[in-house]
Design a protein around this motif. Structure first.
Motif, short mmCIF file in Angstrom:
data_model
loop_
_atom_site.label_atom_id
_atom_site.label_comp_id
_atom_site.label_asym_id
_atom_site.label_seq_id
_atom_site.Cartn_x
_atom_site.Cartn_y
_atom_site.Cartn_z
N HIS A 143 0.74 -1.10 -0.03
CA HIS A 143 -0.03 -0.15 -0.02
C HIS A 143 0.95 1.18 0.09
CE1 HIS A 143 -3.76 2.48 0.78
NE2 HIS A 143 -2.86 3.04 1.35
N ASP A 144 1.82 1.23 1.06
CA ASP A 144 2.70 2.53 1.03
C ASP A 144 3.82 2.66 -0.14
OD1 ASP A 144 4.46 0.44 1.74
OD2 ASP A 144 5.39 1.23 3.33
N GLU A 145 3.69 1.69 -1.26
CA GLU A 145 4.60 1.85 -2.19
C GLU A 145 3.65 2.18 -3.62
OE1 GLU A 145 7.35 -1.43 -2.47
OE2 GLU A 145 8.37 -0.67 -0.70
N ARG A 146 2.32 2.20 -3.59
CA ARG A 146 1.53 2.34 -4.69
C ARG A 146 1.97 3.79 -5.29
NH1 ARG A 146 -3.76 -0.70 -2.80
NH2 ARG A 146 -3.00 -2.93 -2.51
N ARG A 147 1.68 3.64 -6.82
CA ARG A 147 1.96 4.83 -7.59
C ARG A 147 1.12 6.06 -7.36
NH1 ARG A 147 -3.05 3.93 -7.50
NH2 ARG A 147 -4.47 4.34 -9.13
N GLN A 148 1.61 7.31 -7.67
CA GLN A 148 1.11 8.16 -7.80
C GLN A 148 1.25 8.93 -8.94
OE1 GLN A 148 2.99 10.88 -4.63
NE2 GLN A 148 3.65 8.91 -3.47
N ILE A 149 0.36 9.89 -9.65
CA ILE A 149 0.55 10.58 -10.62
C ILE A 149 0.85 11.99 -10.47
CG2 ILE A 149 -0.65 11.36 -12.90
CD1 ILE A 149 0.10 8.37 -12.93
N LEU A 150 2.04 12.71 -10.75
CA LEU A 150 2.28 13.95 -10.42
C LEU A 150 2.03 14.81 -11.64
CD1 LEU A 150 5.92 13.09 -9.28
CD2 LEU A 150 3.91 13.10 -7.77
N THR A 151 1.61 16.20 -11.22
CA THR A 151 1.78 17.19 -12.26
C THR A 151 3.15 17.45 -12.76
OG1 THR A 151 2.20 18.97 -10.57
CG2 THR A 151 -0.27 18.38 -10.83
N LYS A 152 2.96 18.44 -13.66
CA LYS A 152 4.44 18.94 -14.43
C LYS A 152 5.00 19.49 -13.01
CE LYS A 152 6.55 22.11 -17.72
NZ LYS A 152 6.20 22.72 -19.00
N GLU A 153 4.45 20.17 -12.27
CA GLU A 153 5.30 21.14 -11.44
C GLU A 153 5.86 20.00 -10.29
OE1 GLU A 153 2.29 21.94 -12.49
OE2 GLU A 153 3.03 23.53 -13.79
N GLN A 154 5.02 19.20 -9.95
CA GLN A 154 5.43 18.29 -8.84
C GLN A 154 6.52 17.33 -9.43
OE1 GLN A 154 1.55 16.39 -8.36
NE2 GLN A 154 1.23 17.25 -6.37
N ALA A 155 6.55 17.17 -10.64
CA ALA A 155 7.44 16.09 -11.18
C ALA A 155 8.70 16.89 -11.24
CB ALA A 155 7.33 15.96 -12.66
N LEU A 156 8.80 18.23 -11.60
CA LEU A 156 10.08 18.99 -11.61
C LEU A 156 10.58 19.28 -10.45
CD1 LEU A 156 9.14 21.63 -14.43
CD2 LEU A 156 10.99 19.89 -14.42
N ASP A 157 9.64 19.49 -9.30
CA ASP A 157 10.09 19.19 -8.05
C ASP A 157 10.85 18.37 -7.46
OD1 ASP A 157 10.24 21.10 -5.38
OD2 ASP A 157 8.89 19.17 -4.61
N LYS A 158 10.48 17.12 -7.77
CA LYS A 158 11.12 15.73 -7.63
C LYS A 158 12.43 15.67 -8.63
CE LYS A 158 7.94 13.64 -5.23
NZ LYS A 158 8.26 13.17 -3.53
N GLU A 159 12.60 16.29 -9.66
CA GLU A 159 13.66 16.20 -10.60
C GLU A 159 13.70 17.37 -11.55
OE1 GLU A 159 16.73 15.65 -11.39
OE2 GLU A 159 16.18 13.69 -10.44
N PRO A 160 14.20 18.19 -10.93
CA PRO A 160 14.41 19.88 -11.80
C PRO A 160 15.38 19.60 -13.17
CG PRO A 160 15.33 19.82 -9.52
CD PRO A 160 15.12 18.40 -9.64
N LEU A 161 16.11 18.49 -13.34
CA LEU A 161 16.83 18.31 -14.28
C LEU A 161 16.05 17.95 -15.82
CD1 LEU A 161 19.93 16.38 -13.07
CD2 LEU A 161 19.65 18.72 -13.88
N LEU A 162 14.79 17.35 -15.47
CA LEU A 162 13.85 16.97 -16.55
C LEU A 162 13.76 18.03 -17.59
CD1 LEU A 162 11.17 15.08 -14.55
CD2 LEU A 162 12.86 13.83 -16.21
N ARG A 163 13.56 17.55 -18.91
CA ARG A 163 13.19 18.36 -19.90
C ARG A 163 11.78 19.05 -19.62
NH1 ARG A 163 13.88 17.00 -26.37
NH2 ARG A 163 12.77 18.92 -27.25
N GLN A 164 11.44 20.47 -19.75
CA GLN A 164 10.56 21.05 -19.41
C GLN A 164 9.46 21.29 -20.50
OE1 GLN A 164 10.82 24.54 -16.73
NE2 GLN A 164 12.81 23.76 -16.06
N ASP A 165 9.90 21.57 -21.85
CA ASP A 165 9.13 21.98 -22.86
C ASP A 165 8.28 20.91 -23.26
OD1 ASP A 165 11.39 20.49 -23.92
OD2 ASP A 165 11.19 21.57 -25.72
N ILE A 166 8.39 19.58 -23.11
CA ILE A 166 7.57 18.57 -23.34
C ILE A 166 6.95 17.61 -22.35
CG2 ILE A 166 8.78 18.16 -25.69
CD1 ILE A 166 10.37 15.54 -24.42
#
Length: 571
Positions: A143-166
């Protein structure tokens, strides 16, 4: 009294015990002889011995020297196989992740992984949500390892290096990183501790038959050149990329065959690629690639290309390296990675079951079992994560045949709840605070740095007290040791792990130590260069190597350093 009712003496897994292991293999008819010391053969060995079989394993190189030390080093559920509608495969290996983790938490680590949702990518938001939901259910994710779906902003907060334009968002789910070579080794060690026999650097010269049925193999121990024969009621071919060679020797290479593909990974310092989370990302050609942080490095892989070269020594080409560099720069454009930034790499060969009309990335990772007219049992294909289920399938088949032929009943698989060597914490939840912290303190008291003490404690798990005992003995005995001069050139971390490797992990060559016992050849190549000569000198002293033998080992290690750091233009 049946074989499985005999008390089986615990084995010795020291490099010094090789002659004893050979003598035991020669002296009795085994229930099962396993050929191949990768993860598949290791799993078969443990499954067989825990059912009470008299079982032995031979490996022509070192344990895990082939595919099983050259994977992406993930015990994962294979999310991408949902895309190929491999539902049963996802369900099986997904559930196996938790078992592998609980049985060996010191070599398996749960990590939250990002799955970027990008324009025109493999998974849109709907498919990502659906795919991860199905994945959670199929794999019975905690249960504590089940998936989450992140917004673009949340994803960038987790990993700022990700390509932003796509970037549109990201899936966030748990996968398990492992040390594939050490996982294989801990399985073999556990089997040997329970009475199985295992030896590396021992090659099959020819298979043995009586009345058209396979009854064993004639072998050569490659270190001494000693030849000997092993007789067994069942012989299992678990040689990975070499399975078709053995089937040819058996005259049974018909029907489906193995299709070899090559996978390459590159390693970059975190100072150049400071990734916060593992990321599983799209690349322009439609494939997906992993980028995974580990021990101050980030490794990226894998390629997936057809392979027809030398199976023993697959090499990284400039094209392989550049493909992965381009993949990084596509998804992480601010990194601007170049060839100069790549510290090391590894290339591995995957043995897949041939499927006509499918490209390398499309071929199923399922395993299959073939039984030849002579009785040779072959297991091919499969994934590291599913090693235990593969072993169960093959050993159950051998047990069924043995019951029909001899009346011996070996019972069902027992490995689901068997903690592996080094993993006997009483559960993964007890490892961090109840065990490792105390062992790290002990390492500090013995004079190691905190970094070294923690590295060793995590690598060896519940076997770490044996390394501390080695250091205590060295403090008392070094002044009178015949190898005192060679020993004095090694620091405590290197000395403890090397001696333990020789005495308890059948380290025969310096390459065994630097590549598969420590992983340093891939993840800390400068450490290898620093300790290469002192390690060779120590092993030469304890093994009484001649200058000629010492130089041969030095050349082998130099060649493997070149393979890990220098690309070639073509195979």
């Amino acid at each position: 009294m049946n074989n499985h009712e005999r008390p089986v003496p615990a084995g010795n897994f020291s490099a010094d015990s090789r002659h004893e292991t050979i003598s035991r293999m020669e002296s009795e008819t085994l229930d099962v002889l396993v050929i191949g010391g990768g993860i598949t053969g290791a799993g078969i060995l443990l499954d067989g011995v825990t059912r009470g079989m008299a079982i032995g394993l031979v490996e022509m190189q070192d344990f895990a020297a082939g595919t099983s030390s050259r994977s992406t080093k993930l015990v994962h559920g294979g999310l991408r196989y949902l895309k190929q509608f491999e539902v049963a495969l996802v369900a099986e290996v997904g559930r196996e992740r938790a078992i592998v983790y609980e049985n060996a938490p010191h070599v398996t680590t749960p990590l939250w992984m990002l799955l970027p949702i990008v324009e025109n990518g493999t998974y849109g938001k709907f498919l990502s949500r659906l795919g991860l939901y199905v994945y959670d259910r199929l794999a019975r994710v905690k249960h504590d390892e089940r998936r989450q779906i992140l917004t673009k902003e949340q994803a960038l907060d987790k990993e700022p290096l990700l390509r932003q334009d796509i970037l549109k968002g990201a899936g966030y789910y748990v996968e398990y990183r492992t040390d594939d070579a050490r996982l294989t080794l801990e399985i073999v060690k556990e089997a040997v501790e329970r009475g199985a026999l295992a030896i590396n650097y021992t090659k099959v010269e020819r298979l043995l038959y009586e009345n058209g049925k396979i009854v064993g193999a004639q072998l050569v121990e490659l270190i001494s050149g000693q030849r000997f024969s092993v007789h067994a009621k069942k012989v299992i071919n678990a040689t990975g990329p070499w399975v078709d060679e053995l089937r040819s020797e058996d005259g049974s290479k018909t029907g489906k065959t193995v299709h070899l593909t090559k996978g390459v990974h590159i390693v970059i310092s975190q100072s150049r690629f400071p990734l916060h989370n593992p990321v599983y990302f799209d690349v322009p050609d439609g494939r997906m690639v992993f980028a995974i942080p580990r021990d101050g490095k980030t490794y990226v892989g894998t390629t997936d290309t057809d392979y027809t070269g030398d199976v023993k020594t697959p090499r990284t080409t400039a094209a392989d390296r550049d493909y992965l560099i381009d993949a990084v720069n596509y998804m992480f454009p601010s990194i601007r990675l170049t060839a100069v930034d790549v510290e090391s790499f590894w290339a591995g060969v995957r043995p897949l079951i041939q499927e006509e009309g499918k490209g390398p990335s499309e071929i199923s990772r399922r395993d299959e079992v073939f039984v030849s007219p002579s009785g040779l049992i072959t297991i091919a294909g499969g994934k590291l994560t599913g090693y235990r289920k593969m072993a169960e399938k093959v050993v159950s088949l051998a047990a069924k045949e043995l019951f029909e032929e001899t009346g011996d009943n070996f019972g069902p698989c027992q490995t689901e709840h068997i903690a592996l060597s080094g993993g006997k914490f009483g559960g993964s939840d007890k490892m961090e605070h109840h065990y490792l912290s105390a062992q790290i303190r002990e390492g500090l008291e013995l004079g190691l740095t905190r970094a070294s003490a923690e590295k060793l404690a995590r690598r060896y798990g519940t076997n770490i007290p044996m390394l501390w005992d080695i250091l205590r003995k060295a403090e008392n005995d070094s002044s009178i040791s015949a190898n005192a001069e060679a020993q004095s050139e090694l620091d405590k971390e290197v000395y403890a792990s090397l001696v333990y490797g020789i005495k308890h992990e059948m380290v025969v060559t310096p390459s065994d130590f630097f590549i598969r016992r420590t992983g340093a050849m891939f993840f800390d190549v400068n450490w290898v260069r620093l300790w290469k000569e002192p390690v060779i000198a120590y092993m030469a002293a304890v093994n009484d190597w001649t200058d000629e033998v010492t130089e041969r080992h030095r050349k082998q290690l130099d060649q493997q350093l070149a393979e890990a750091t220098e690309v070639v233009l073509r195979e």
